[in-house]
Scaffold this active site. Structure first.
Site, PDB file in Angstrom:
ATOM      1  N   ASN A 140     -31.041 -23.902 -12.585  1.00  0.00           N
ATOM      2  CA  ASN A 140     -29.897 -23.248 -11.934  1.00  0.00           C
ATOM      3  C   ASN A 140     -30.181 -21.758 -11.782  1.00  0.00           C
ATOM      4  OD1 ASN A 140     -28.924 -24.050 -14.837  1.00  0.00           O
ATOM      5  ND2 ASN A 140     -27.471 -22.445 -14.369  1.00  0.00           N
ATOM      6  N   ASP A 141     -29.302 -20.877 -12.172  1.00  0.00           N
ATOM      7  CA  ASP A 141     -29.373 -19.462 -11.779  1.00  0.00           C
ATOM      8  C   ASP A 141     -30.774 -18.832 -11.817  1.00  0.00           C
ATOM      9  OD1 ASP A 141     -26.815 -20.191 -12.483  1.00  0.00           O
ATOM     10  OD2 ASP A 141     -26.508 -18.558 -13.890  1.00  0.00           O
ATOM     11  N   TRP A 200     -28.450 -30.390 -16.178  1.00  0.00           N
ATOM     12  CA  TRP A 200     -28.224 -29.179 -16.965  1.00  0.00           C
ATOM     13  C   TRP A 200     -28.280 -29.498 -18.463  1.00  0.00           C
ATOM     14  CZ3 TRP A 200     -24.824 -27.104 -20.545  1.00  0.00           C
ATOM     15  CH2 TRP A 200     -24.836 -25.714 -20.667  1.00  0.00           C
ATOM     16  N   PHE A 236     -28.992 -18.357 -21.948  1.00  0.00           N
ATOM     17  CA  PHE A 236     -28.264 -18.307 -20.680  1.00  0.00           C
ATOM     18  C   PHE A 236     -28.790 -17.155 -19.823  1.00  0.00           C
ATOM     19  CE2 PHE A 236     -24.023 -20.806 -21.411  1.00  0.00           C
ATOM     20  CZ  PHE A 236     -24.754 -21.943 -21.697  1.00  0.00           C
ATOM     21  N   SER A 237     -28.098 -16.930 -18.704  1.00  0.00           N
ATOM     22  CA  SER A 237     -28.626 -16.015 -17.687  1.00  0.00           C
ATOM     23  C   SER A 237     -28.721 -14.571 -18.148  1.00  0.00           C
ATOM     24  CB  SER A 237     -27.756 -16.096 -16.428  1.00  0.00           C
ATOM     25  OG  SER A 237     -28.022 -17.315 -15.782  1.00  0.00           O
ATOM     26  N   ARG A 285     -21.076 -12.968 -20.830  1.00  0.00           N
ATOM     27  CA  ARG A 285     -22.425 -13.412 -20.462  1.00  0.00           C
ATOM     28  C   ARG A 285     -22.990 -12.753 -19.206  1.00  0.00           C
ATOM     29  NH1 ARG A 285     -19.094 -17.993 -19.811  1.00  0.00           N
ATOM     30  NH2 ARG A 285     -18.789 -18.644 -17.642  1.00  0.00           N
ATOM     31  N   GLU A 327     -18.901 -14.833 -12.989  1.00  0.00           N
ATOM     32  CA  GLU A 327     -20.221 -15.005 -13.598  1.00  0.00           C
ATOM     33  C   GLU A 327     -21.247 -14.150 -12.856  1.00  0.00           C
ATOM     34  OE1 GLU A 327     -20.017 -19.501 -15.398  1.00  0.00           O
ATOM     35  OE2 GLU A 327     -20.655 -19.391 -13.316  1.00  0.00           O
ATOM     36  N   TRP A 350     -21.782 -25.992  -8.306  1.00  0.00           N
ATOM     37  CA  TRP A 350     -21.434 -26.691  -9.551  1.00  0.00           C
ATOM     38  C   TRP A 350     -20.553 -27.914  -9.319  1.00  0.00           C
ATOM     39  CZ3 TRP A 350     -24.364 -26.640 -13.423  1.00  0.00           C
ATOM     40  CH2 TRP A 350     -25.029 -25.491 -13.854  1.00  0.00           C
TER      41      TRP A 350
END
Ligand code: FRU
Length: 501
Positions: A26-27, A51, A83-84, A154, A209, A307
Protein backbone atom coordinates in the site's frame (compact mmCIF):
# COMPACT_ATOMS: atom_id res chain seq x y z
CA UNK A 1 -0.57 -17.20 0.04
CA UNK A 2 -3.97 -17.30 -1.72
CA UNK A 3 -3.83 -19.26 -4.97
CA UNK A 4 -3.90 -17.29 -8.23
CA UNK A 5 -7.16 -17.73 -10.16
CA UNK A 6 -5.92 -19.39 -13.36
CA UNK A 7 -7.76 -16.97 -15.65
CA UNK A 8 -6.11 -13.80 -14.40
CA UNK A 9 -2.53 -15.18 -14.49
CA UNK A 10 -0.37 -12.09 -14.57
CA UNK A 11 -2.03 -10.25 -17.45
CA UNK A 12 -2.70 -7.26 -15.19
CA UNK A 13 0.92 -6.69 -14.17
CA UNK A 14 1.79 -3.16 -15.30
CA UNK A 15 4.70 -2.55 -17.68
CA UNK A 16 5.56 1.01 -16.62
CA UNK A 17 4.34 1.19 -13.04
CA UNK A 18 5.74 -0.44 -9.95
CA UNK A 19 4.06 -3.47 -8.39
CA UNK A 20 5.79 -5.81 -5.97
CA UNK A 21 6.88 -9.13 -7.45
CA UNK A 22 4.60 -11.40 -5.43
CA UNK A 23 3.37 -9.55 -2.35
CA UNK A 24 0.98 -6.90 -1.09
CA UNK A 25 1.76 -3.19 -1.06
CA UNK A 26 0.00 0.00 0.00
CA UNK A 27 1.26 3.54 0.72
CA UNK A 28 4.51 4.80 -0.82
CA UNK A 29 6.93 5.60 2.02
CA UNK A 30 10.29 7.31 2.33
CA UNK A 31 10.47 8.53 -1.26
CA UNK A 32 13.92 10.01 -1.80
CA UNK A 33 16.36 10.63 -4.64
CA UNK A 34 19.73 9.56 -3.31
CA UNK A 35 22.94 8.18 -4.77
CA UNK A 36 21.67 8.84 -8.29
CA UNK A 37 18.54 6.70 -7.97
CA UNK A 38 14.94 7.15 -6.97
CA UNK A 39 14.15 5.07 -3.89
CA UNK A 40 10.59 3.94 -3.40
CA UNK A 41 9.86 2.29 -0.07
CA UNK A 42 6.33 1.17 0.60
CA UNK A 43 3.93 -0.45 3.01
CA UNK A 44 4.48 -4.12 2.33
CA UNK A 45 3.34 -7.48 3.62
CA UNK A 46 6.43 -9.58 2.87
CA UNK A 47 4.51 -12.80 3.55
CA UNK A 48 1.24 -12.45 1.69
CA UNK A 49 -0.74 -10.44 -0.83
CA UNK A 50 -3.27 -8.96 1.59
CA UNK A 51 -2.64 -6.23 4.19
CA UNK A 52 -0.74 -7.38 7.30
CA UNK A 53 2.77 -7.83 8.78
CA UNK A 54 3.41 -4.22 7.83
CA UNK A 55 7.01 -3.61 6.86
CA UNK A 56 8.78 -1.33 4.40
CA UNK A 57 9.44 -2.89 1.01
CA UNK A 58 11.96 -1.25 -1.29
CA UNK A 59 12.44 -0.64 -5.01
CA UNK A 60 14.67 1.69 -7.03
CA UNK A 61 14.49 3.30 -10.44
CA UNK A 62 16.52 5.66 -12.57
CA UNK A 63 13.73 6.49 -15.05
CA UNK A 64 10.62 6.44 -12.79
CA UNK A 65 8.97 3.96 -15.17
CA UNK A 66 10.87 0.73 -14.59
CA UNK A 67 11.77 -0.50 -11.13
CA UNK A 68 14.07 -2.99 -9.44
CA UNK A 69 12.82 -4.68 -6.29
CA UNK A 70 15.17 -5.04 -3.30
CA UNK A 71 14.92 -7.01 -0.05
CA UNK A 72 12.58 -5.70 2.65
CA UNK A 73 14.14 -2.55 4.11
CA UNK A 74 12.54 -2.27 7.56
CA UNK A 75 10.70 -5.32 8.86
CA UNK A 76 7.99 -5.63 11.48
CA UNK A 77 8.90 -7.59 14.63
CA UNK A 78 7.15 -8.95 17.70
CA UNK A 79 6.81 -5.41 19.13
CA UNK A 80 5.66 -3.30 16.22
CA UNK A 81 4.27 -3.00 12.74
CA UNK A 82 6.13 -0.48 10.61
CA UNK A 83 3.52 1.99 9.34
CA UNK A 84 3.99 4.85 6.90
CA UNK A 85 6.64 7.53 7.10
CA UNK A 86 9.44 9.29 5.31
CA UNK A 87 13.21 9.40 4.83
CA UNK A 88 15.62 12.32 4.95
CA UNK A 89 19.27 12.57 4.00
CA UNK A 90 20.80 13.91 7.21
CA UNK A 91 23.61 15.78 5.43
CA UNK A 92 25.08 17.34 8.56
CA UNK A 93 24.65 14.20 10.65
CA UNK A 94 22.39 16.10 13.06
CA UNK A 95 21.09 12.77 14.34
CA UNK A 96 24.54 11.35 15.06
CA UNK A 97 23.59 8.07 13.34
CA UNK A 98 26.41 8.52 10.84
CA UNK A 99 29.62 10.48 10.80
CA UNK A 100 30.39 13.92 9.40
CA UNK A 101 32.15 12.32 6.47
CA UNK A 102 29.52 9.62 5.98
CA UNK A 103 26.14 11.15 6.88
CA UNK A 104 23.20 8.75 7.21
CA UNK A 105 19.77 8.41 5.71
CA UNK A 106 17.19 8.52 8.51
CA UNK A 107 13.73 6.98 8.26
CA UNK A 108 10.98 8.40 10.45
CA UNK A 109 8.15 5.90 10.62
CA UNK A 110 5.11 5.07 12.73
CA UNK A 111 5.51 2.24 15.19
CA UNK A 112 2.12 0.60 15.57
CA UNK A 113 2.62 -1.30 18.82
CA UNK A 114 1.24 -4.83 18.89
CA UNK A 115 -1.08 -6.40 21.47
CA UNK A 116 0.78 -7.65 24.52
CA UNK A 117 3.61 -5.10 24.24
CA UNK A 118 4.33 -2.28 26.70
CA UNK A 119 2.87 0.34 24.37
CA UNK A 120 0.04 -1.89 23.10
CA UNK A 121 -2.39 0.02 20.90
CA UNK A 122 -0.23 3.15 20.68
CA UNK A 123 0.98 4.71 17.44
CA UNK A 124 4.18 6.73 17.94
CA UNK A 125 7.05 7.92 15.76
CA UNK A 126 10.32 6.01 15.54
CA UNK A 127 13.64 6.18 13.71
CA UNK A 128 15.82 3.83 11.69
CA UNK A 129 19.01 4.71 9.87
CA UNK A 130 20.98 3.50 6.89
CA UNK A 131 24.70 3.94 6.36
CA UNK A 132 24.79 2.24 2.98
CA UNK A 133 22.63 4.57 0.93
CA UNK A 134 19.28 3.06 1.82
CA UNK A 135 19.72 -0.68 1.26
CA UNK A 136 20.03 -1.86 4.86
CA UNK A 137 18.48 -0.27 7.92
CA UNK A 138 18.98 -0.39 11.69
CA UNK A 139 16.21 0.56 14.11
CA UNK A 140 17.21 3.20 16.67
CA UNK A 141 17.69 1.62 20.13
CA UNK A 142 15.66 4.32 21.88
CA UNK A 143 12.39 4.18 19.91
CA UNK A 144 9.82 5.65 19.87
CA UNK A 145 11.17 9.21 19.78
CA UNK A 146 7.77 10.94 19.76
CA UNK A 147 4.86 9.49 21.68
CA UNK A 148 1.58 11.33 22.39
CA UNK A 149 -0.03 8.24 23.91
CA UNK A 150 -2.40 8.29 20.98
CA UNK A 151 -3.80 5.32 19.06
CA UNK A 152 -4.13 7.41 15.88
CA UNK A 153 -0.91 9.44 15.60
CA UNK A 154 0.83 8.44 12.38
CA UNK A 155 2.40 8.96 8.96
CA UNK A 156 5.25 11.42 9.68
CA UNK A 157 6.60 13.32 6.70
CA UNK A 158 9.81 15.13 7.64
CA UNK A 159 11.15 18.05 5.63
CA UNK A 160 14.04 20.45 6.09
CA UNK A 161 12.78 23.96 6.77
CA UNK A 162 15.22 26.76 5.86
CA UNK A 163 13.54 30.13 6.13
CA UNK A 164 13.01 33.32 8.10
CA UNK A 165 12.32 31.35 11.27
CA UNK A 166 15.57 29.37 11.09
CA UNK A 167 16.82 26.05 9.85
CA UNK A 168 15.49 22.81 11.36
CA UNK A 169 13.56 19.62 10.68
CA UNK A 170 9.77 19.85 10.49
CA UNK A 171 7.50 16.85 10.87
CA UNK A 172 3.93 16.82 9.58
CA UNK A 173 1.87 13.89 10.85
CA UNK A 174 -1.79 13.30 11.69
CA UNK A 175 -4.07 12.76 14.62
CA UNK A 176 -6.20 10.78 12.22
CA UNK A 177 -9.55 10.72 14.01
CA UNK A 178 -9.33 14.38 15.08
CA UNK A 179 -8.93 15.38 11.38
CA UNK A 180 -5.80 17.23 12.36
CA UNK A 181 -2.36 17.65 10.92
CA UNK A 182 0.18 18.10 13.73
CA UNK A 183 3.46 19.91 13.10
CA UNK A 184 6.65 19.41 15.13
CA UNK A 185 10.21 20.71 14.92
CA UNK A 186 13.56 19.18 15.76
CA UNK A 187 17.28 19.92 15.50
CA UNK A 188 18.44 16.31 15.70
CA UNK A 189 15.47 14.16 14.56
CA UNK A 190 15.40 12.62 18.05
CA UNK A 191 13.81 15.39 20.15
CA UNK A 192 10.60 16.95 18.87
CA UNK A 193 8.70 20.06 19.94
CA UNK A 194 5.09 20.81 18.98
CA UNK A 195 4.71 23.78 16.62
CA UNK A 196 1.01 23.87 15.72
CA UNK A 197 -1.98 21.96 14.44
CA UNK A 198 -4.09 22.35 11.30
CA UNK A 199 -7.70 21.21 10.87
CA UNK A 200 -10.41 20.05 10.77
CA UNK A 201 -11.08 21.75 7.45
CA UNK A 202 -12.70 20.88 4.11
CA UNK A 203 -13.13 17.11 3.63
CA UNK A 204 -13.53 15.18 6.89
CA UNK A 205 -15.53 12.14 5.78
CA UNK A 206 -12.91 9.77 7.22
CA UNK A 207 -9.74 9.77 9.28
CA UNK A 208 -6.95 11.98 7.94
CA UNK A 209 -3.79 10.13 6.88
CA UNK A 210 -0.43 10.59 5.12
CA UNK A 211 0.10 14.37 4.99
CA UNK A 212 2.84 16.21 3.08
CA UNK A 213 3.99 19.84 3.12
CA UNK A 214 6.13 21.54 0.47
CA UNK A 215 6.71 24.93 -1.16
CA UNK A 216 6.09 25.59 -4.86
CA UNK A 217 6.66 28.71 -6.95
CA UNK A 218 3.43 30.33 -8.17
CA UNK A 219 3.32 30.28 -11.98
CA UNK A 220 7.02 29.39 -11.94
CA UNK A 221 8.08 32.60 -10.13
CA UNK A 222 10.77 31.68 -7.56
CA UNK A 223 10.16 35.01 -5.77
CA UNK A 224 6.55 34.03 -5.10
CA UNK A 225 6.42 30.79 -3.10
CA UNK A 226 3.32 29.25 -1.62
CA UNK A 227 3.08 26.14 0.51
CA UNK A 228 0.94 23.13 -0.26
CA UNK A 229 -0.41 20.86 2.48
CA UNK A 230 -1.74 17.54 1.21
CA UNK A 231 -3.99 15.38 3.40
CA UNK A 232 -5.36 11.98 2.50
CA UNK A 233 -8.56 10.68 3.99
CA UNK A 234 -10.32 7.34 4.06
CA UNK A 235 -13.19 7.22 3.35
CA UNK A 236 -14.61 10.59 2.28
CA UNK A 237 -13.25 11.09 -1.26
CA UNK A 238 -15.29 12.85 -3.97
CA UNK A 239 -16.18 9.56 -5.67
CA UNK A 240 -16.29 7.48 -2.45
CA UNK A 241 -13.60 5.70 -0.51
CA UNK A 242 -10.05 6.92 -0.10
CA UNK A 243 -8.69 10.10 -1.72
CA UNK A 244 -6.28 12.97 -1.19
CA UNK A 245 -7.16 16.66 -0.77
CA UNK A 246 -4.84 19.65 -0.70
CA UNK A 247 -4.69 23.13 0.74
CA UNK A 248 -2.59 26.03 -0.59
CA UNK A 249 -1.30 28.80 1.66
CA UNK A 250 1.68 29.87 3.70
CA UNK A 251 4.01 28.22 6.21
CA UNK A 252 6.07 30.52 8.42
CA UNK A 253 8.16 27.78 9.99
CA UNK A 254 5.58 27.13 12.70
CA UNK A 255 2.02 27.55 11.42
CA UNK A 256 0.40 26.57 8.11
CA UNK A 257 -2.26 29.08 7.04
CA UNK A 258 -4.60 27.92 4.29
CA UNK A 259 -5.94 30.25 1.61
CA UNK A 260 -8.15 27.57 0.13
CA UNK A 261 -10.23 26.43 3.08
CA UNK A 262 -13.88 26.30 2.05
CA UNK A 263 -15.34 24.90 5.24
CA UNK A 264 -13.94 24.77 8.80
CA UNK A 265 -14.75 21.95 11.19
CA UNK A 266 -16.36 18.60 10.35
CA UNK A 267 -19.31 17.28 8.36
CA UNK A 268 -19.60 19.08 5.05
CA UNK A 269 -20.10 16.06 2.85
CA UNK A 270 -22.44 17.92 0.52
CA UNK A 271 -19.58 20.17 -0.57
CA UNK A 272 -16.97 17.67 -1.73
CA UNK A 273 -16.85 19.08 -5.25
CA UNK A 274 -15.78 22.48 -3.88
CA UNK A 275 -12.59 21.14 -2.33
CA UNK A 276 -9.25 20.66 -4.09
CA UNK A 277 -8.39 17.02 -4.81
CA UNK A 278 -5.08 15.55 -5.84
CA UNK A 279 -7.08 13.17 -8.00
CA UNK A 280 -10.80 12.68 -8.53
CA UNK A 281 -10.60 8.97 -9.43
CA UNK A 282 -11.08 6.04 -7.13
CA UNK A 283 -7.50 4.82 -7.06
CA UNK A 284 -5.03 7.50 -6.01
CA UNK A 285 -4.24 7.36 -2.33
CA UNK A 286 -1.57 8.17 0.24
CA UNK A 287 0.43 10.14 -2.33
CA UNK A 288 3.63 11.73 -1.04
CA UNK A 289 6.49 13.58 -2.64
CA UNK A 290 10.16 12.74 -3.01
CA UNK A 291 12.80 14.33 -0.82
CA UNK A 292 15.79 15.78 -2.65
CA UNK A 293 14.46 15.28 -6.19
CA UNK A 294 16.86 16.73 -8.79
CA UNK A 295 16.46 20.40 -9.75
CA UNK A 296 14.09 20.99 -6.87
CA UNK A 297 11.32 19.22 -8.73
CA UNK A 298 8.30 18.18 -6.69
CA UNK A 299 7.57 14.60 -7.73
CA UNK A 300 4.77 12.58 -6.23
CA UNK A 301 3.68 8.94 -6.33
CA UNK A 302 0.40 7.56 -5.02
CA UNK A 303 -0.85 4.10 -4.18
CA UNK A 304 -3.16 3.01 -7.03
CA UNK A 305 -5.93 1.39 -5.05
CA UNK A 306 -8.83 2.22 -2.73
CA UNK A 307 -9.37 0.86 0.77
CA UNK A 308 -13.01 0.15 -0.16
CA UNK A 309 -11.88 -2.97 -2.08
CA UNK A 310 -8.06 -2.95 -1.88
CA UNK A 311 -7.66 -6.47 -0.50
CA UNK A 312 -9.97 -7.98 -3.11
CA UNK A 313 -8.63 -6.71 -6.45
CA UNK A 314 -8.17 -9.72 -8.74
CA UNK A 315 -4.39 -9.64 -9.24
CA UNK A 316 -2.01 -12.36 -8.26
CA UNK A 317 0.54 -13.09 -6.92
CA UNK A 318 1.03 -9.35 -6.34
CA UNK A 319 -1.59 -6.87 -5.21
CA UNK A 320 -1.70 -3.11 -5.96
CA UNK A 321 0.41 -1.01 -8.29
CA UNK A 322 1.80 2.43 -7.58
CA UNK A 323 0.75 5.30 -9.86
CA UNK A 324 3.04 7.00 -12.32
CA UNK A 325 5.28 9.62 -10.73
CA UNK A 326 3.83 13.10 -11.32
CA UNK A 327 5.55 16.45 -11.30
CA UNK A 328 3.62 19.12 -9.45
CA UNK A 329 3.51 22.83 -10.19
CA UNK A 330 1.25 25.55 -8.85
CA UNK A 331 -0.84 27.79 -11.06
CA UNK A 332 -2.67 30.91 -9.99
CA UNK A 333 -5.41 32.45 -12.03
CA UNK A 334 -6.65 35.41 -10.03
CA UNK A 335 -7.39 33.97 -6.62
CA UNK A 336 -7.76 30.45 -8.01
CA UNK A 337 -4.73 28.43 -6.84
CA UNK A 338 -4.45 24.97 -8.32
CA UNK A 339 -1.93 22.21 -8.59
CA UNK A 340 -1.00 21.09 -12.08
CA UNK A 341 0.23 17.52 -12.46
CA UNK A 342 2.24 16.00 -15.27
CA UNK A 343 3.52 12.44 -15.37
CA UNK A 344 7.29 12.18 -15.48
CA UNK A 345 9.38 9.53 -17.13
CA UNK A 346 10.27 9.32 -20.79
CA UNK A 347 7.20 7.55 -22.09
CA UNK A 348 8.23 8.25 -25.68
CA UNK A 349 11.46 6.32 -25.16
CA UNK A 350 9.42 3.34 -24.05
CA UNK A 351 7.17 3.50 -27.12
CA UNK A 352 7.42 1.61 -30.40
CA UNK A 353 7.39 4.24 -33.19
CA UNK A 354 6.13 1.71 -35.73
CA UNK A 355 2.93 1.25 -33.76
CA UNK A 356 1.85 4.86 -33.25
CA UNK A 357 -1.54 5.96 -34.48
CA UNK A 358 -2.98 9.39 -35.22
CA UNK A 359 -6.13 11.05 -36.46
CA UNK A 360 -6.98 14.68 -37.26
CA UNK A 361 -10.09 16.80 -37.68
CA UNK A 362 -12.72 14.07 -37.74
CA UNK A 363 -16.40 14.45 -36.93
CA UNK A 364 -17.61 11.48 -34.92
CA UNK A 365 -21.05 10.12 -34.21
CA UNK A 366 -21.94 6.91 -32.35
CA UNK A 367 -19.25 4.32 -31.66
CA UNK A 368 -16.27 3.93 -33.96
CA UNK A 369 -13.46 1.44 -33.29
CA UNK A 370 -10.11 2.81 -34.48
CA UNK A 371 -8.35 0.24 -36.66
CA UNK A 372 -4.67 0.03 -35.89
CA UNK A 373 -4.96 1.75 -32.51
CA UNK A 374 -5.51 -1.29 -30.24
CA UNK A 375 -3.25 -1.79 -27.23
CA UNK A 376 -2.97 -2.36 -23.50
CA UNK A 377 -0.04 -0.06 -22.68
CA UNK A 378 -0.60 3.30 -24.33
CA UNK A 379 -0.37 7.03 -23.98
CA UNK A 380 -3.21 8.82 -25.71
CA UNK A 381 -3.35 12.57 -26.41
CA UNK A 382 -6.76 13.67 -27.64
CA UNK A 383 -8.51 17.00 -28.22
CA UNK A 384 -12.26 17.20 -28.71
CA UNK A 385 -14.50 20.10 -29.68
CA UNK A 386 -18.13 19.62 -28.67
CA UNK A 387 -20.88 19.48 -31.29
CA UNK A 388 -24.46 18.43 -30.72
CA UNK A 389 -23.60 15.34 -28.60
CA UNK A 390 -24.41 15.40 -24.90
CA UNK A 391 -21.41 13.18 -24.22
CA UNK A 392 -18.33 12.15 -26.19
CA UNK A 393 -15.01 10.50 -25.54
CA UNK A 394 -13.05 7.29 -25.83
CA UNK A 395 -13.71 3.68 -25.00
CA UNK A 396 -10.43 2.04 -23.95
CA UNK A 397 -9.66 -1.66 -23.51
CA UNK A 398 -12.81 -2.59 -25.43
CA UNK A 399 -13.99 -5.65 -27.37
CA UNK A 400 -17.55 -4.74 -28.35
CA UNK A 401 -18.89 -6.16 -25.08
CA UNK A 402 -16.70 -4.64 -22.41
CA UNK A 403 -14.77 -1.39 -22.24
CA UNK A 404 -13.98 1.61 -20.06
CA UNK A 405 -15.58 4.91 -21.08
CA UNK A 406 -13.60 8.10 -20.59
CA UNK A 407 -15.85 10.95 -21.62
CA UNK A 408 -16.87 14.59 -21.39
CA UNK A 409 -20.36 15.86 -20.67
CA UNK A 410 -20.00 19.49 -21.70
CA UNK A 411 -23.37 20.68 -20.42
CA UNK A 412 -22.61 19.26 -16.95
CA UNK A 413 -19.00 20.43 -17.09
CA UNK A 414 -17.90 16.94 -16.15
CA UNK A 415 -15.26 14.40 -16.99
CA UNK A 416 -16.42 10.82 -16.48
CA UNK A 417 -14.73 7.47 -16.11
CA UNK A 418 -17.21 4.62 -16.38
CA UNK A 419 -15.75 1.26 -15.46
CA UNK A 420 -19.02 -0.58 -14.87
CA UNK A 421 -18.34 -2.81 -17.92
CA UNK A 422 -14.56 -2.66 -17.78
CA UNK A 423 -14.00 -6.41 -17.31
CA UNK A 424 -13.80 -8.11 -13.90
CA UNK A 425 -15.87 -5.91 -11.59
CA UNK A 426 -17.79 -8.27 -9.33
CA UNK A 427 -14.99 -9.04 -6.86
CA UNK A 428 -16.37 -6.25 -4.67
CA UNK A 429 -19.69 -4.40 -4.68
CA UNK A 430 -17.94 -1.02 -4.40
CA UNK A 431 -15.82 -1.52 -7.52
CA UNK A 432 -18.18 -1.00 -10.49
CA UNK A 433 -18.53 2.76 -10.73
CA UNK A 434 -19.20 5.78 -12.90
CA UNK A 435 -17.06 8.55 -11.47
CA UNK A 436 -17.07 12.24 -12.27
CA UNK A 437 -14.87 15.28 -11.93
CA UNK A 438 -15.61 18.93 -12.73
CA UNK A 439 -13.86 20.06 -15.89
CA UNK A 440 -13.74 23.30 -17.89
CA UNK A 441 -13.18 23.72 -21.61
CA UNK A 442 -9.99 25.42 -22.75
CA UNK A 443 -10.83 27.85 -25.56
CA UNK A 444 -13.86 25.78 -26.42
CA UNK A 445 -12.18 22.38 -26.52
CA UNK A 446 -11.13 19.60 -24.19
CA UNK A 447 -7.70 18.06 -24.19
CA UNK A 448 -7.08 14.76 -22.38
CA UNK A 449 -3.88 12.80 -21.88
CA UNK A 450 -4.55 9.22 -20.87
CA UNK A 451 -2.10 6.58 -19.73
CA UNK A 452 -3.18 2.94 -19.98
CA UNK A 453 -1.10 0.23 -18.40
CA UNK A 454 -2.80 -3.18 -18.40
CA UNK A 455 -4.87 -2.65 -15.21
CA UNK A 456 -5.09 1.13 -15.01
CA UNK A 457 -6.18 4.37 -16.60
CA UNK A 458 -4.74 7.72 -15.51
CA UNK A 459 -6.49 10.70 -17.09
CA UNK A 460 -5.00 14.21 -17.10
CA UNK A 461 -7.43 16.96 -18.10
CA UNK A 462 -7.51 20.76 -18.13
CA UNK A 463 -3.75 20.88 -18.58
CA UNK A 464 -3.20 18.65 -15.53
CA UNK A 465 -5.45 20.58 -13.12
CA UNK A 466 -7.92 17.69 -13.07
CA UNK A 467 -6.78 14.09 -12.87
CA UNK A 468 -8.66 10.80 -12.55
CA UNK A 469 -6.93 7.52 -11.77
CA UNK A 470 -8.78 4.21 -11.87
CA UNK A 471 -7.99 0.52 -11.82
CA UNK A 472 -9.62 -1.74 -14.44
CA UNK A 473 -9.40 -5.49 -14.99
CA UNK A 474 -10.26 -6.15 -18.65
CA UNK A 475 -9.81 -9.41 -20.52
CA UNK A 476 -6.32 -9.63 -22.02
CA UNK A 477 -7.83 -9.69 -25.51
CA UNK A 478 -9.93 -6.53 -24.96
CA UNK A 479 -7.59 -4.00 -26.48
CA UNK A 480 -9.75 -1.98 -28.88
CA UNK A 481 -9.62 1.78 -28.78
CA UNK A 482 -12.83 3.48 -29.92
CA UNK A 483 -14.26 6.98 -30.03
CA UNK A 484 -17.90 7.60 -29.22
CA UNK A 485 -20.65 10.14 -28.87
CA UNK A 486 -24.05 9.99 -27.23
CA UNK A 487 -26.93 11.85 -28.89
CA UNK A 488 -25.18 13.78 -31.66
CA UNK A 489 -21.75 14.69 -32.97
CA UNK A 490 -18.40 15.96 -31.74
CA UNK A 491 -15.11 16.70 -33.47
CA UNK A 492 -11.79 15.09 -32.78
CA UNK A 493 -9.27 17.82 -33.52
CA UNK A 494 -6.36 15.48 -32.95
CA UNK A 495 -5.66 12.08 -31.52
CA UNK A 496 -2.22 10.58 -31.04
CA UNK A 497 -1.55 7.12 -29.58
CA UNK A 498 1.91 6.01 -28.50
CA UNK A 499 2.14 2.29 -27.92
CA UNK A 500 4.52 0.69 -25.52
CA UNK A 501 6.76 -1.89 -27.18
C1 FRU B 1 -2.95 4.69 4.81
C2 FRU B 1 -2.57 3.95 6.09
C3 FRU B 1 -1.66 4.80 6.95
C4 FRU B 1 -0.92 3.78 7.76
C5 FRU B 1 -0.75 2.66 6.76
C6 FRU B 1 -0.78 1.29 7.34
O1 FRU B 1 -3.27 3.88 3.75
O2 FRU B 1 -3.73 3.56 6.77
O3 FRU B 1 -2.36 5.75 7.73
O4 FRU B 1 0.31 4.27 8.22
O5 FRU B 1 -1.80 2.79 5.82
O6 FRU B 1 -0.48 0.32 6.38
Amino acid sequence: MPAAPATTADTFRPALHYAARNTWLNDPNGLIFHGGVYHLYYQNNPLDNVWGNMSWGHATSTDLLTWTEHPVAIACDEEEDIFSGSIVFDRNNTSGFGTDSAPPLVAIYTSSFKPGTKLEGIQAQSLAYSRDGGYTWTKHSDNPVLNRNSAEFRDPKVIRYDGDAGSYWVMVAVEAKDFQVVLYKSDDLRNWELLSTFGPANATGGPWECPDLFPLPVNGDPENLKWVLTVNLNPGGPNKGSAGQYFVGDFDGAIFTSETTVTEGVDHQGRLSEYQWLDWGRDYYAAVSFSDAPENRRLMIGWMNNWDYANQIPTSPWRSPMTLARELSLHANGGDLRLVQKPVGDWAAAADPTKSFSLNETVISGLQVLDGAAGAVQRIHVTFTPGSAEEFGLVVRGDGMQGTRIGIRPADGSLIVDRRSSGLTDFHECFPSLDTAPIRATEGSYHLTIYLDRCSVEVFAEGGKVTMTELIFPAAASTDLAVYTVGGTATINSLQVDQHV
